[in-house]
Scaffold this motif. Sequence first.
Motif: not given
Length: 338
Positions: A8-31
Amino acid sequence: MAFVATYSDSQPRRASIQSLVEIVSPGMASVNELILSKAGSNVDLIPEIAKHLISSGGKRLRPMLTLACADMFGYQGDGHVTLAASVEFMHTATLLHDDVVDESDMRRGKLAARKLWGNQASVLVGDYLLGQAFKMMVDVGSLEALRILASASAIIAEGEVLQLGAAKNIATSEEDYLRVIEAKTAALFAAAAEVGPVIAGQKDEMKQAARTYGMELGYAFQLVDDALDYGGSSADLGKDIGDDFREGKITLPVVLAIARCTDGERTFWSRCLEGEEIETGDLDQAIELLRKYDALSDTVERARNYGEKALRALDPLPKGSHNDALADAVAFCISRVS
């Protein structure tokens, strides 16, 4: 065919899931801990088969959606971890069942469980994992989350039956095929995302936005996989290139090519897919026909369109790092076939 997702801000998105991996890392360790714990059983064969597939890799994108879509609302608690593990168990059970139905030999670059332990054991362990998934859903105590995931489970089973009807049937239409992937793939993506705001106690608008995001991402993800089977690499897919062709699967590239081909070319598709008479060089000819009729590029273009819909669905959701990470995941999904 590079894909640059915009937001929506017209900025290109990074073609990577690394940011998602990092932001949910604590929860995924428990998962991950919960997954290994719940895959256990006094029946030795159950954890042996379950852990063969669970430990073989996979991005675990679906449970990450659950965590991110709960965390973005500031959810406090561990219910999202339990639901994320349930989602992954549902997905793993589906893979075990799929490999039996499709008679697949490989899964995520390793021999499929059915090749090592047989079809019966694979189906039964898949059933066990589904049972464990539902037990965990009940433990969370959210009737709405249970309803959403139980509904997804039933829809996935319907998708399996729909796919049986479409398999080796070159008369399958694009509409028919999209019904299959909505049920088999997109429904679980949608449910995984929706239960995040559900458990966070959000309004219906937020739940629907998350659900739409997951649904559109699921469509895009599957269509990219369809294209990769004829134009990717084994590393991208976790299975051999051309497996869909050898198994007689009617995927969107094939549907598009058959709709545009000559009578003689249609006879080729019928021999290979319906008659299961595949000869040396047939896969190369199939790929040549898909390229001749722009079936691969058109499949990717449809995936792009679904990806853009997924990005637009993020607009009502809270802005910030979680929203950005979910947008990046869309770009990553499409970029796999660039």
